[in-house]
Design a protein around this motif. Structure first.
Motif, short mmCIF file in Angstrom:
data_model
loop_
_atom_site.label_atom_id
_atom_site.label_comp_id
_atom_site.label_asym_id
_atom_site.label_seq_id
_atom_site.Cartn_x
_atom_site.Cartn_y
_atom_site.Cartn_z
N ILE A 186 -17.94 19.14 7.56
CA ILE A 186 -19.25 19.38 8.20
C ILE A 186 -20.38 19.18 7.20
N GLY A 187 -20.21 19.76 5.99
CA GLY A 187 -21.28 19.69 5.00
C GLY A 187 -21.57 18.28 4.53
N THR A 188 -20.53 17.44 4.41
CA THR A 188 -20.74 16.05 4.02
C THR A 188 -20.95 15.15 5.23
N GLY A 189 -20.10 15.35 6.25
CA GLY A 189 -20.12 14.47 7.41
C GLY A 189 -21.40 14.56 8.23
N GLY A 190 -21.93 15.79 8.39
CA GLY A 190 -23.14 15.96 9.19
C GLY A 190 -24.33 15.19 8.64
N PRO A 191 -24.74 15.46 7.39
CA PRO A 191 -25.85 14.69 6.80
C PRO A 191 -25.55 13.20 6.68
N ALA A 192 -24.28 12.85 6.36
CA ALA A 192 -23.94 11.44 6.21
C ALA A 192 -24.08 10.68 7.52
N MET A 193 -23.77 11.35 8.63
CA MET A 193 -23.88 10.70 9.93
C MET A 193 -25.32 10.29 10.23
N LEU A 194 -26.27 11.07 9.71
CA LEU A 194 -27.68 10.77 9.93
C LEU A 194 -28.18 9.65 9.03
N THR A 195 -27.47 9.39 7.93
CA THR A 195 -27.97 8.42 6.96
C THR A 195 -27.15 7.14 6.85
N VAL A 196 -25.83 7.23 7.02
CA VAL A 196 -24.99 6.03 6.84
C VAL A 196 -24.12 5.69 8.04
N GLY A 197 -24.22 6.44 9.13
CA GLY A 197 -23.43 6.13 10.32
C GLY A 197 -22.15 6.92 10.42
N TRP A 198 -21.55 6.93 11.62
CA TRP A 198 -20.42 7.84 11.87
C TRP A 198 -19.15 7.43 11.14
N SER A 199 -18.82 6.13 11.09
CA SER A 199 -17.57 5.72 10.44
C SER A 199 -17.62 6.01 8.94
N SER A 200 -18.76 5.71 8.32
CA SER A 200 -18.92 6.01 6.90
C SER A 200 -18.90 7.52 6.66
N ALA A 201 -19.49 8.27 7.58
CA ALA A 201 -19.51 9.73 7.45
C ALA A 201 -18.09 10.30 7.49
N VAL A 202 -17.25 9.76 8.36
CA VAL A 202 -15.86 10.22 8.45
C VAL A 202 -15.12 9.94 7.14
N LEU A 203 -15.28 8.72 6.62
CA LEU A 203 -14.61 8.36 5.37
C LEU A 203 -15.07 9.22 4.20
N LEU A 204 -16.38 9.41 4.10
CA LEU A 204 -16.93 10.20 3.00
C LEU A 204 -16.49 11.66 3.07
#
Length: 409
Positions: free
Chosen positions: A328-346
């Motif tokens: 949640i802490g990484t995926g949530g902000p990442a989804m807003l900045t790099v997209g959902w697939s990248s957010a899942v990987l990160l």
């Protein structure tokens, strides 16, 4: 005299056997895509479990393993610092800061709230858990990204930036925690003014002194020393000079009241600014491979079998907290900045906790049961093992799928 000689021979036998086993463990687990540290933890625990009568693992033997483990901590954190690009990290801060802040805040707060309020643990163990859960074992996920030939992608570079930054944050917070532990444990009067003057004042002075020493050493002594040793003797002497200097700086940090781990990390940062010193990292790998396994084996040796029963329930909850904090802490902000697939990987890549997390817990364990009780230590070892096993298993197929797809960066 005969008894002392027998102990020395036993030590030589055990250390030699341990070195052989670490090579076999690493090679075997790499074949199935598993991190070697899980095997090292298990080896240490099995050694303790088998030696019920303490015929082999006497106090003297454990002391030597503890010394090797201390060298392992220094080697581990020195290499983390050596491989860090501080100027590069600072330049990437604007891009990674949103993800980093969400990652740090949620992982830390969720860890503390779960430990203190849900599990009803005391304040100090809860703080150790909170700070340990901030750190990420970047090495576990990086190996999977390298295997998929994705580490040089935009997302791969972003992963390295965020993981290195939260490791630095965890190390800094560990230093602060050790500064305030005497107050929290009632060793120092806990009024506002005494805390300010007796704890943070001296702590900040030590930070300034140590930072100044590192800067002066790098600017005036590091390059001449490196060049001198390169001139008088070829490899591996320059590497040994770098390693020896790292040990000295780590010891100095310990004498100042910091952890040797903190000193080793900053010693690595000092040398990371010199391209010639970084080239020596390949030579340093031999020392790294020699000592670092002992750190994880020693953790296994410290796991008490009677604490494992209590640790199972505790560890299961902390595993969930560890996973959710990063997802949640990484995926949530990442989804807003790099997209959902990248957010899942990160977010999946940030889940493993190993080196820094267990350094923090071991430092607390050395303080005593009031800081890190045996069951808490065992629970966090369980968190380390579980997250390091399952994160690569989830990450590998996702990377294979998205790397092969078009448009992945």
């Amino acid at each position: 005299m005969i008894e002392e000689e027998s102990i020395i021979l036993l030590l030589v036998l055990l250390v030699g056997a341990t070195l052989i086993l670490t090579i076999l463990i690493k090679a075997g687990l790499e074949q199935v895509g598993m991190p070697a540290i899980v095997g090292y933890l298990l080896l240490g625990f099995l050694m303790r479990l088998v030696d019920v009568q303490e015929q082999l693992l006497s106090a003297q033997v454990l002391e030597v393993y503890g010394f090797f483990a201390e060298l392992g901590i220094i080697s581990l954190l020195f290499r983390v610092g050596l491989e860090s690009n501080l100027s590069g990290l600072l330049s990437q801060l604007p891009r990674a800061s949103i993800i980093l802040v969400g990652n740090l805040i949620l992982s830390g707060i969720l860890g503390f709230v779960s430990a203190y309020f849900l599990l009803q643990l005391p304040l100090i163990p809860s703080l150790f858990i909170s700070i340990a859960l901030i750190a990420t074992s970047v090495g576990i996920s990086v190996s999977v990204w390298q295997e998929a030939k994705a580490l040089n992608s935009v997302n791969g570079e972003l992963l390295l930036d965020i993981a290195e930054m939260d490791d630095i944050a965890a190390i800094v917070l560990m230093s602060l925690l050790f500064a305030v532990v005497p107050v929290l444990n009632g060793e120092v009067e806990a009024n506002f003014l005494p805390v300010l003057t007796q704890i943070f004042g001296p702590f900040l002075l030590k930070v300034v002194f140590f930072s100044t020493f590192c800067l002066v050493f790098f600017n005036y002594f590091e390059r001449p020393l490196t060049r001198f040793f390169e001139k008088i003797e070829p490899a591996p002497d320059p590497m040994l000079m770098v390693a020896g200097t790292g040990f000295i700086i780590a010891a100095l940090a310990g004498l100042l009241g910091f952890s040797v781990a903190v000193g080793a990390f900053f010693a690595g940062l000092v040398f990371s600014r010199d391209p010639e010193a970084v080239k020596l990292d390949a030579s340093f790998s031999a020392l790294y491979e020699l000592f670092v396994p002992f750190f994880f084996i020693n953790i296994g040796l410290q796991l008490e079998s009677q604490a494992l029963t209590a640790a199972l329930g505790l560890g299961s909850i902390l595993v969930i907290v560890a996973v959710l904090g990063k997802i949640i802490g990484t995926g949530g902000p990442a989804m807003l900045t790099v997209g959902w697939s990248s957010a899942v990987l990160l977010s999946i890549s940030m889940v493993p906790r190993a080196e820094i997390a267990m350094v923090i817990m071991q430092r607390g364990r050395y303080l005593g049961d009031w800081a890190v009780p045996p069951e808490v230590f065992a629970a966090m070892a369980m968190v380390s093992a579980v997250t390091c096993i399952f994160s690569p298993l989830l990450l590998r197929p996702l990377l294979q799928k998205w790397v092969l797809g078009s448009g992945y960066e």
